[in-house]
Design a protein around this motif. Sequence first.
Motif, PDB file in Angstrom:
ATOM      1  N   ASP A  12      -7.960  42.852 -98.010  1.00  0.00           N
ATOM      2  CA  ASP A  12      -8.462  41.674 -97.253  1.00  0.00           C
ATOM      3  C   ASP A  12      -6.965  41.018 -96.633  1.00  0.00           C
ATOM      4  O   ASP A  12      -5.863  41.525 -96.846  1.00  0.00           O
ATOM      5  CB  ASP A  12      -8.871  40.729 -98.018  1.00  0.00           C
ATOM      6  CG  ASP A  12     -10.292  40.811 -98.696  1.00  0.00           C
ATOM      7  OD1 ASP A  12     -10.193  41.268 -99.930  1.00  0.00           O
ATOM      8  OD2 ASP A  12     -11.068  41.050 -97.716  1.00  0.00           O
ATOM      9  N   SER A  15      -1.956  37.128 -98.246  1.00  0.00           N
ATOM     10  CA  SER A  15      -1.466  35.758 -98.349  1.00  0.00           C
ATOM     11  C   SER A  15      -0.448  35.548 -97.303  1.00  0.00           C
ATOM     12  O   SER A  15       0.585  36.302 -97.127  1.00  0.00           O
ATOM     13  CB  SER A  15      -1.238  35.454 -99.689  1.00  0.00           C
ATOM     14  OG  SER A  15      -0.615  33.993 -99.934  1.00  0.00           O
ATOM     15  N   ASN A  43     -11.350  34.343-103.616  1.00  0.00           N
ATOM     16  CA  ASN A  43     -10.056  33.968-103.386  1.00  0.00           C
ATOM     17  C   ASN A  43      -9.123  35.061-103.881  1.00  0.00           C
ATOM     18  O   ASN A  43      -7.858  35.004-103.056  1.00  0.00           O
ATOM     19  CB  ASN A  43      -9.739  32.518-104.019  1.00  0.00           C
ATOM     20  CG  ASN A  43     -10.467  31.385-103.527  1.00  0.00           C
ATOM     21  OD1 ASN A  43      -9.788  30.748-102.682  1.00  0.00           O
ATOM     22  ND2 ASN A  43     -11.785  31.121-103.736  1.00  0.00           N
ATOM     23  N   ARG A  45      -9.213  38.198-103.513  1.00  0.00           N
ATOM     24  CA  ARG A  45      -9.343  39.365-102.652  1.00  0.00           C
ATOM     25  C   ARG A  45      -8.575  38.746-101.370  1.00  0.00           C
ATOM     26  O   ARG A  45      -7.756  39.321-100.842  1.00  0.00           O
ATOM     27  CB  ARG A  45     -10.479  39.690-102.137  1.00  0.00           C
ATOM     28  CG  ARG A  45     -11.225  40.394-103.337  1.00  0.00           C
ATOM     29  CD  ARG A  45     -12.652  40.816-102.937  1.00  0.00           C
ATOM     30  NE  ARG A  45     -13.314  41.520-103.931  1.00  0.00           N
ATOM     31  CZ  ARG A  45     -14.492  41.177-104.554  1.00  0.00           C
ATOM     32  NH1 ARG A  45     -15.119  40.280-104.368  1.00  0.00           N
ATOM     33  NH2 ARG A  45     -14.774  41.758-105.803  1.00  0.00           N
ATOM     34  N   ARG A  46      -8.564  37.386-100.815  1.00  0.00           N
ATOM     35  CA  ARG A  46      -7.665  37.073-100.096  1.00  0.00           C
ATOM     36  C   ARG A  46      -6.270  37.064-100.270  1.00  0.00           C
ATOM     37  O   ARG A  46      -5.431  36.989 -99.385  1.00  0.00           O
ATOM     38  CB  ARG A  46      -7.970  35.361 -99.636  1.00  0.00           C
ATOM     39  CG  ARG A  46      -9.518  35.290 -98.862  1.00  0.00           C
ATOM     40  CD  ARG A  46      -9.952  33.854 -98.867  1.00  0.00           C
ATOM     41  NE  ARG A  46     -11.250  33.736 -98.383  1.00  0.00           N
ATOM     42  CZ  ARG A  46     -11.835  32.499 -98.079  1.00  0.00           C
ATOM     43  NH1 ARG A  46     -11.228  31.358 -98.624  1.00  0.00           N
ATOM     44  NH2 ARG A  46     -12.998  32.318 -97.415  1.00  0.00           N
ATOM     45  N   GLU A  47      -6.035  36.972-101.537  1.00  0.00           N
ATOM     46  CA  GLU A  47      -4.531  37.001-101.843  1.00  0.00           C
ATOM     47  C   GLU A  47      -3.851  38.494-101.922  1.00  0.00           C
ATOM     48  O   GLU A  47      -2.766  38.596-102.021  1.00  0.00           O
ATOM     49  CB  GLU A  47      -4.286  36.336-103.461  1.00  0.00           C
ATOM     50  CG  GLU A  47      -4.370  34.755-103.388  1.00  0.00           C
ATOM     51  CD  GLU A  47      -3.451  34.062-102.808  1.00  0.00           C
ATOM     52  OE1 GLU A  47      -2.153  34.740-102.656  1.00  0.00           O
ATOM     53  OE2 GLU A  47      -3.547  33.074-102.356  1.00  0.00           O
TER      54      GLU A  47
END
Length: 257
Positions: A12, A15, A43, A45-47
């Motif tokens: 993803d 960050s 969240n 995965r977003r990191e």
Amino acid sequence: MARVEWDRTRRDAPSSRGDRVMAKTQILIVEDERHLADTLAMNLRREGYEVLVSYDGQDGLRQAQLRLPELIVLDLMLPVKPGLEVCKELRSGLRTRDIPILMVTAKAEESDELIGLAVGADDYVTKPYSLKVLIQRIKNVLRRRASKADAGAASVIEVRGVTVDKHRHRALYLGSELPLTPTEFRLLEVLLRQAGRAFTRHELMDAAIGEDAMVLERTIDVHVKSLRKKLGPGSELVETVRGVGYRFREADLVTQG
């Protein structure tokens, strides 16, 4: 970054913070409250983490034993098998005993925290929690794990007659030097350092080739084939794990089921 034909969405967006995370870091969330588990997974995965999710203790234990994640976020109150029992079994397992465990629970009594830490949890967070705080605690546990691994990493590794000397950049099998390429050397080192662990092709590509290299999944198969050829009689030590990737055969490996 490494491009894999079978999984284009694996990474993803990273960050924006300075402490960007390598996507190969895998986290297992064992939480029966689906909205909490799914929100945390999204969240993380977003990191930049790879995330596995399980909604009961028995399945969480099975996934931990099969996938060997870098960290487990473990709820205490779980169906099928309680979190404390899962933690105890992970700590008693030869292949899972060193995986960091961050325990999450609605119980806030000091005695519950002490019990969780006593059975092997590395950290303890109570509900309701701040998502930002929990993610930071996860990062802190992973940093401590990485620092410990770096401090204990030996420059010379020897498993079943195969030796890798990182400082001298030499690899030997039964005393005979192996003419490895730099990629084959890194690949062999990764496999030896965690002998018995099954690595995915994606993990091996990141470790041996580099996460920014534009390569296909089958590229790692070519390197493994060449490595096996150079190992000669020791070629069978690099095992294919069907549906996963590869591992180096470990002596007296204990299989948990």
